[in-house]
Write an enzyme that holds these catalytic residues in place. Sequence first.
Site, PDB file in Angstrom:
ATOM      1  N   GLY A 191      76.285  81.497  20.152  1.00  0.00           N
ATOM      2  CA  GLY A 191      76.304  80.184  19.527  1.00  0.00           C
ATOM      3  C   GLY A 191      75.507  80.165  18.247  1.00  0.00           C
ATOM      4  N   HIS A 228      70.134  74.905  23.789  1.00  0.00           N
ATOM      5  CA  HIS A 228      69.351  75.612  22.773  1.00  0.00           C
ATOM      6  C   HIS A 228      69.871  75.269  21.367  1.00  0.00           C
ATOM      7  CE1 HIS A 228      67.509  79.561  21.251  1.00  0.00           C
ATOM      8  NE2 HIS A 228      68.422  79.337  20.322  1.00  0.00           N
ATOM      9  N   GLU A 229      71.194  75.333  21.166  1.00  0.00           N
ATOM     10  CA  GLU A 229      71.752  75.070  19.831  1.00  0.00           C
ATOM     11  C   GLU A 229      71.545  73.616  19.423  1.00  0.00           C
ATOM     12  OE1 GLU A 229      72.443  77.505  18.048  1.00  0.00           O
ATOM     13  OE2 GLU A 229      72.649  79.046  19.586  1.00  0.00           O
ATOM     14  N   HIS A 238      63.081  78.560  17.004  1.00  0.00           N
ATOM     15  CA  HIS A 238      62.815  79.384  18.175  1.00  0.00           C
ATOM     16  C   HIS A 238      61.315  79.390  18.471  1.00  0.00           C
ATOM     17  CE1 HIS A 238      66.682  81.649  16.974  1.00  0.00           C
ATOM     18  NE2 HIS A 238      66.946  80.912  18.027  1.00  0.00           N
ATOM     19  N   PRO A 248      48.880  78.745  15.842  1.00  0.00           N
ATOM     20  CA  PRO A 248      49.969  78.355  16.744  1.00  0.00           C
ATOM     21  C   PRO A 248      50.471  76.939  16.500  1.00  0.00           C
ATOM     22  CG  PRO A 248      47.887  78.543  17.929  1.00  0.00           C
ATOM     23  CD  PRO A 248      47.625  79.012  16.534  1.00  0.00           C
ATOM     24  N   ASP A 253      56.599  78.187  15.287  1.00  0.00           N
ATOM     25  CA  ASP A 253      57.673  77.191  15.394  1.00  0.00           C
ATOM     26  C   ASP A 253      57.184  75.799  15.005  1.00  0.00           C
ATOM     27  OD1 ASP A 253      56.084  76.520  17.543  1.00  0.00           O
ATOM     28  OD2 ASP A 253      57.696  76.593  19.031  1.00  0.00           O
ATOM     29  N   VAL A 255      55.140  73.895  16.353  1.00  0.00           N
ATOM     30  CA  VAL A 255      54.910  73.005  17.490  1.00  0.00           C
ATOM     31  C   VAL A 255      53.650  73.492  18.193  1.00  0.00           C
ATOM     32  CG1 VAL A 255      55.808  72.166  19.689  1.00  0.00           C
ATOM     33  CG2 VAL A 255      57.373  72.532  17.783  1.00  0.00           C
ATOM     34  N   THR A 258      53.741  74.779  22.183  1.00  0.00           N
ATOM     35  CA  THR A 258      54.520  75.951  22.613  1.00  0.00           C
ATOM     36  C   THR A 258      53.700  77.181  22.246  1.00  0.00           C
ATOM     37  OG1 THR A 258      55.685  75.974  20.504  1.00  0.00           O
ATOM     38  CG2 THR A 258      56.779  74.876  22.325  1.00  0.00           C
TER      39      THR A 258
HETATM   40 ZN    ZN Z   1      68.646  79.928  18.407  1.00  0.00          ZN
END
Ligand code: ZN
Length: 701
Positions: A191, A228-229, A238, A248, A253, A255, A258
Site C-alpha cells: 500500500g 497504517h496508510e 512511521h 524522541p 516521527d 510524536v 511513541t
Molecule cells: Zn507506511
Amino acid sequence: MMRTWKFQRTKIFPRAIILLCAFMLYCIPPGIPAEDGGPPCAFDQIHDQAALQAAQLRIQDAIQARKAQKDALLDEHESYTIPVVVHILHEGGDENISDDQVHSQIRILNEDFGRLPGTPGAGEGVDSKLRFCLARLDPQGRCTDGIVRIRTALSDHQTFQRPQLGALSFWEPTRYLNIYVVGRIAGGVSGYASFPDGPPEEDGIVVEHNHFGNVGSAEGRMGRTTTHEVGHWLGLFHTFHNGCGDDPCTDGDFVCDTPPASAPHSGCPWLVNSCHNDEPDTRDQVENYMDYTSDVCRNVFTAGQAERMHATIKEIRSVIWSDANLQASGCDEDYTPPDDCVVAADFVALHREICIGNSIEFMDRSLNKATRRLWTFEGGDPASSEESNPEVSYAAAGKYSVTLRVWNAEGGDSISRSDYITVQPPGTGAALPFNAHFEADEFPPAGIEINNLDGGISWERDSLAAVSGRYSLRINNLVNTNFGSVDEVLLPFLDLSSIPADCTLSLGFHWAYARSDPNFSDELLVLLSTDCGNTFTRLFYGAGNSLATGPTQETPYIPKDEEWRSARIDLQEHRSARYARIKFVNVTDGGNNLYLDDIAIGTSADLTVDVRNESRGHFNVAIAPNPSGGDAALSIFAPAAGQATISVFHILGRKESRHNVVLQVGRNSIPLRLTHVPAGTYVVEIQVESQTMTRRLVKLP
Ligand SMILES: [Zn+2]
C-alpha cells in the site's frame, strides 16, 4: 535538539528500509506470499522530502497553537467522521472484491481508530475519535453504495502511474477519502498513501486487494495495511521515521509518546529496544499501527498520534468532517439510505484524442451495479455495445459524442457526453533513418522533446561521457529524491514504412548506468506508440542487473569506454506505422547517472554505419588469465557489430595463428588456446576495420 531535515538523510533512509525488508521475507507467516520483498508501504519511496517537511511544519504549528490556547484537541467533538469512497480497479479476477470485503475494511478502520472494546483494535492505545463512513451520496448528490468498480489493466501498476488512477476515478478529495483497491502494486508494496497538503490530484491511499479487509481475498489478514496508510493520510510518519534521531519528541516521527525505533520491525518482536535516547528508555512500540509488524501484532495509536491526526483534520483536512459535508455525503447520522440505489450512469476513457483508424477503450464506471448496459458511439465502430469496456475505432476525422444507458433492478439511467472524442487524420512522420548523437549545442535537439513531468531533475546534455563524439544524454538520479518520478525523451514522429521492403528495421542505442546501492535501481523503459502518441507499448525494460553497466558507487557515475552497453530492438512488426513515436523513460529511485547516446532507427546498415563512422574507436581489449597456462580468453568490447582478425605472434615475430571472428555489439569473449606452443611471451594482434590493437600474453611453462 531539533534535527533539521538533512538532505543526506532523505537519500539514505529509504535504503535502510529496503535492506531490512530483505530480512522481512523470512518473517512473513506461512501462507502469506512474500512477493518481491519490497517494503510493505511505499510511503518513504514516493514522497518528496521537501514537501513532507512543509506539511510537517504545518501540522506541528497547529499542535503548538492549540496547546498555547489550552484547546483540548480531543474533546471538542464526540467523534470526527470521514466519508470514504472505494474505487476497485480490477481485471475481473479476485481483485474485484466483494462489497462484504469492502465493508469488513471500513469496520476494521472504525475498530482500530476507535479502539473499539471487544475487537482486535482494543489495544493499549487511545480512541482517536476518528470514524469512517462509506459514502451514501456521491459528489453530485446521487444515491451510492460508496463503491466504484472499473475494469482496467492499471489494476496492476507501478507507483509512478499513480496519476492515472486518479484519471480513472476520483471524487473531490476535500470531501471524500479516496481509497483505491488494486490487483497489484509493483515492487512488493502492499500500500501507499498521500500525505496531508500533498498534490491534490494524488490525494488518497492505494492498497492491494489481498491486504484490504479480512474476508474474501484478504482472508487471514486483519486489514492493518489500510489502517497504517490512513494513518499517513492523516499526517502520521512511521514510528521508525528518521531512525532514533536526536530527540524522541522533536525528531523521528515527531510524536513524543511513541518510543524511537532505529528501523522497521517485522513479525512481533516484543522485546526489541533499538534506541536508547528516550527517557525512560523503553522498548520499541512494535504494536503501533505505524510500524511494519504483523497485522496480529498491531493495535495501538498513541495519544500523541491522535493529537497529530486531529491537528491534521483541523488544519488541513477541515472540510471533510464538517456537518455540511457529512450531510452532503450521506454520512450524517440522520440520513436514512434506501436499501438499494438506482444505478447511476458514468464512464471514462483515458485517451480522448486519437488518429483515424486508432481505437479507444471506454470504461463503464457506473455506480450501484448495472445489470445491463448499452453504449452508443457516434461515428464509432462498433456503433453500439453492451460490454463493460468496449474498444471502439473511428474511421473519419471529427468530434463525436458517446452515450451510455444502464439499468439495475431499481431502474435505469443514462449519460451523454457530446464532442467527447476528437479524431484527427494521422500525419506522416519523418523519413528514416533517424539519428541522435546529442553533439549540437541546441538542446533538446530539433524534433526531440524532453518531458519533465515533475519539474525537477531531468535529462540533460552531458560532456563527461559519450560513445560517439563528445556529448551524450544523462539524467542525474543520484540527486533526484522524487522517487518514482518519470522523465521522458520523446523522439519525433517517424514513418517506419520509409525503409526498403527487403531491409530489417531496428532501433539501436547505447546506454551506461551504475547504481548507488545494490538494493536500489532506477529504471529505463523504451516505449513505442503507433496511435499518435496516445498509448505506448514497451520495447525495452532495464533495471537492476539488466541495466547496470558499471560498479555500484555512491559518487557520481562516469562510465569508462568499455562500460557502455548497446541494445538493438527489432521493429519489424511495427514497420507499417507511418506515424510512430518512440520515447525513452527514466523512472528514478535515487540511484545514479543514466546515460544514453547514439539513438538510431533504420536498417541494420543505418545502425552500424552510424557507429563505425566515428572518429574515435571505442574497442576495448583484455586477455585473462595472463600469464596463462595455455587456456586464456580474449575479451573484446565492440561498439558495433563487425569482423575482427585475431593473430598471435611469438615475441620474436613467428606467427602462431590467425583467424577471423564475428563481433557482436558489446562484449565478446574469444578463446585463445596456446596449449600447443612453447612457454614464452606472445603478442596478440586484433584488427578491426582500420584499427590494430596489440596485447601481450605470457604463456607459462
Ligand atoms: Zn507506511
